[in-house]
Write a protein that holds these residues in place. Structure first.
Motif, PDB file in Angstrom:
ATOM      1  N   LEU A 210       0.823  -1.206   0.000  1.00 26.89           N
ATOM      2  CA  LEU A 210       0.000   0.000   0.000  1.00 26.89           C
ATOM      3  C   LEU A 210       0.861   1.261   0.000  1.00 26.89           C
ATOM      4  O   LEU A 210       0.541   2.237  -0.692  1.00 26.89           O
ATOM      5  CB  LEU A 210      -0.933   0.001   1.207  1.00 26.89           C
ATOM      6  N   PHE A 211       1.951   1.250   0.757  1.00 28.04           N
ATOM      7  CA  PHE A 211       2.827   2.429   0.792  1.00 28.04           C
ATOM      8  C   PHE A 211       3.420   2.705  -0.586  1.00 28.04           C
ATOM      9  O   PHE A 211       3.430   3.854  -1.046  1.00 28.04           O
ATOM     10  CB  PHE A 211       3.955   2.226   1.806  1.00 28.04           C
ATOM     11  N   VAL A 212       3.924   1.668  -1.239  1.00 26.40           N
ATOM     12  CA  VAL A 212       4.523   1.841  -2.566  1.00 26.40           C
ATOM     13  C   VAL A 212       3.480   2.360  -3.552  1.00 26.40           C
ATOM     14  O   VAL A 212       3.782   3.218  -4.398  1.00 26.40           O
ATOM     15  CB  VAL A 212       5.141   0.515  -3.055  1.00 26.40           C
ATOM     16  N   SER A 213       2.252   1.864  -3.455  1.00 24.46           N
ATOM     17  CA  SER A 213       1.185   2.319  -4.346  1.00 24.46           C
ATOM     18  C   SER A 213       0.883   3.798  -4.117  1.00 24.46           C
ATOM     19  O   SER A 213       0.733   4.570  -5.065  1.00 24.46           O
ATOM     20  CB  SER A 213      -0.075   1.482  -4.129  1.00 24.46           C
ATOM     21  N   ILE A 214       0.791   4.193  -2.849  1.00 25.13           N
ATOM     22  CA  ILE A 214       0.517   5.596  -2.521  1.00 25.13           C
ATOM     23  C   ILE A 214       1.655   6.484  -2.991  1.00 25.13           C
ATOM     24  O   ILE A 214       1.433   7.561  -3.568  1.00 25.13           O
ATOM     25  CB  ILE A 214       0.290   5.745  -0.999  1.00 25.13           C
ATOM     26  N   TYR A 215       2.884   6.056  -2.755  1.00 24.32           N
ATOM     27  CA  TYR A 215       4.061   6.830  -3.165  1.00 24.32           C
ATOM     28  C   TYR A 215       4.079   7.040  -4.675  1.00 24.32           C
ATOM     29  O   TYR A 215       4.258   8.162  -5.165  1.00 24.32           O
ATOM     30  CB  TYR A 215       5.330   6.109  -2.708  1.00 24.32           C
ATOM     31  N   ASN A 216       3.916   5.946  -5.419  1.00 23.68           N
ATOM     32  CA  ASN A 216       3.960   6.037  -6.880  1.00 23.68           C
ATOM     33  C   ASN A 216       2.814   6.879  -7.433  1.00 23.68           C
ATOM     34  O   ASN A 216       2.993   7.621  -8.410  1.00 23.68           O
ATOM     35  CB  ASN A 216       3.919   4.637  -7.501  1.00 23.68           C
ATOM     36  N   MET A 217       1.641   6.784  -6.819  1.00 22.39           N
ATOM     37  CA  MET A 217       0.518   7.597  -7.264  1.00 22.39           C
ATOM     38  C   MET A 217       0.809   9.079  -7.034  1.00 22.39           C
ATOM     39  O   MET A 217       0.565   9.918  -7.913  1.00 22.39           O
ATOM     40  CB  MET A 217      -0.769   7.190  -6.536  1.00 22.39           C
ATOM     41  N   PHE A 218       1.335   9.407  -5.860  1.00 23.20           N
ATOM     42  CA  PHE A 218       1.635  10.799  -5.525  1.00 23.20           C
ATOM     43  C   PHE A 218       2.690  11.383  -6.463  1.00 23.20           C
ATOM     44  O   PHE A 218       2.525  12.488  -6.996  1.00 23.20           O
ATOM     45  CB  PHE A 218       2.113  10.878  -4.077  1.00 23.20           C
ATOM     46  N   VAL A 219       3.766  10.640  -6.695  1.00 25.28           N
ATOM     47  CA  VAL A 219       4.826  11.115  -7.583  1.00 25.28           C
ATOM     48  C   VAL A 219       4.309  11.271  -9.013  1.00 25.28           C
ATOM     49  O   VAL A 219       4.655  12.235  -9.714  1.00 25.28           O
ATOM     50  CB  VAL A 219       6.031  10.155  -7.545  1.00 25.28           C
ATOM     51  N   SER A 220       3.484  10.336  -9.452  1.00 29.88           N
ATOM     52  CA  SER A 220       2.914  10.427 -10.802  1.00 29.88           C
ATOM     53  C   SER A 220       2.005  11.635 -10.943  1.00 29.88           C
ATOM     54  O   SER A 220       2.018  12.330 -11.964  1.00 29.88           O
ATOM     55  CB  SER A 220       2.142   9.145 -11.129  1.00 29.88           C
ATOM     56  N   LEU A 221       1.212  11.906  -9.918  1.00 34.31           N
ATOM     57  CA  LEU A 221       0.337  13.084  -9.951  1.00 34.31           C
ATOM     58  C   LEU A 221       1.147  14.375  -9.913  1.00 34.31           C
ATOM     59  O   LEU A 221       0.774  15.363 -10.550  1.00 34.31           O
ATOM     60  CB  LEU A 221      -0.640  13.031  -8.780  1.00 34.31           C
ATOM     61  N   LEU A 222       2.267  14.367  -9.201  1.00 35.52           N
ATOM     62  CA  LEU A 222       3.154  15.531  -9.221  1.00 35.52           C
ATOM     63  C   LEU A 222       3.630  15.803 -10.644  1.00 35.52           C
ATOM     64  O   LEU A 222       3.684  16.961 -11.086  1.00 35.52           O
ATOM     65  CB  LEU A 222       4.361  15.297  -8.308  1.00 35.52           C
ATOM     66  N   ALA A 223       3.994  14.730 -11.356  1.00 37.12           N
ATOM     67  CA  ALA A 223       4.458  14.883 -12.735  1.00 37.12           C
ATOM     68  C   ALA A 223       3.341  15.398 -13.637  1.00 37.12           C
ATOM     69  O   ALA A 223       3.560  16.281 -14.470  1.00 37.12           O
ATOM     70  CB  ALA A 223       4.984  13.543 -13.252  1.00 37.12           C
TER      71      ALA A 223
END
Length: 232
Positions: A210-223
């Protein structure tokens, strides 16, 4: 009209069965409770490390070191997930990812609308996580069928992401970010469903996913929001 006690008995049995079917098992409740508790702690810890990384102006470790650190610590977690060392390994991974996030946030905040971009990405991530978790928790539907599709999708998106970096293709990078947002949404739904239905019994592994999913989603949305801001 005659009274049939068997009818009442069957009705009570049906109601009891339905109630039991809608309730989480004690094991699932325990895993879910421990997962969310550890997830909250690791998110706070990772955010703190990111803040320190930003304040110290630490550089990004680069793609190669990031991948080595991520996969190395993920392997360590898988080997220690059934012991107390697994919790320390989770904090090591999330702290490392927080460190890599610091330079990314510094770069985004240097943009004209940097604060708004970070706020929008953080808010969207939080709403998506809460909404998807609520769907899995309330419907209790088994989303395990999504596993293979998500695994293949992540591999494809990762390969495309590498191509976007090497060939310097902003449009492809934006498309990959969009793919990751969708894939990580599926991963949150998939992992939460596994916990609810007893498919995942280790809260350390569940927290990591879940942490990795949240992290990747946040970074992708930043991009995504960052490129949108640049286009404006």
């Amino acid at each position: 009209m005659s009274y049939d006690p068997n009818t009442q008995t069957r009705a009570m049995s049906l109601g009891t069965a339905t109630s039991q079917g809608n309730a989480l098992s004690a094991s699932s409740q325990r895993v879910l409770r421990n997962t969310y508790a550890l997830l909250g702690l690791t998110l706070a810890f990772s955010a703190g490390v990111a803040g320190v990384s930003m304040s110290m102006g630490l550089p990004h470790p680069g793609m190669i070191l990031t991948l080595i650190g991520f996969f190395g610590l993920s392997f360590l977690i898988s080997k220690t997930a059934n012991s107390g060392l697994g919790v320390l390994a989770v904090f090591a991974l999330t702290g490392f990812m927080g460190y890599t996030l610091g330079p990314i946030l510094s770069s985004v905040l240097s943009l004209p609308n940097g604060s708004a971009i970070v706020t929008n990405a953080l808010g969207t991530t939080a709403v998506a996580f809460l909404g998807l978790s609520a769907i899995a928790l309330t419907t209790k539907r088994d989303f395990s069928f999504m596993g293979k599709f998500l695994f293949i999708g992540v591999l494809v998106a990762f390969a495309l992401g590498l191509g976007a970096i090497f060939f310097e293709m902003p449009a492809l990078s934006l498309a990959v970010s969009g793919m990751f947002v969708l894939l990580m949404s599926g991963m949150i739904l998939y992992e939460t469903s596994r916990i609810v239905n007893g498919g995942e019994t280790n809260y350390i592994l569940a927290t990591t996913s879940l942490f990795v999913s949240i992290y990747n989603m946040f970074v992708s949305l930043l991009a995504i929001f960052g490129l949108g801001g640049n286009n404006e």
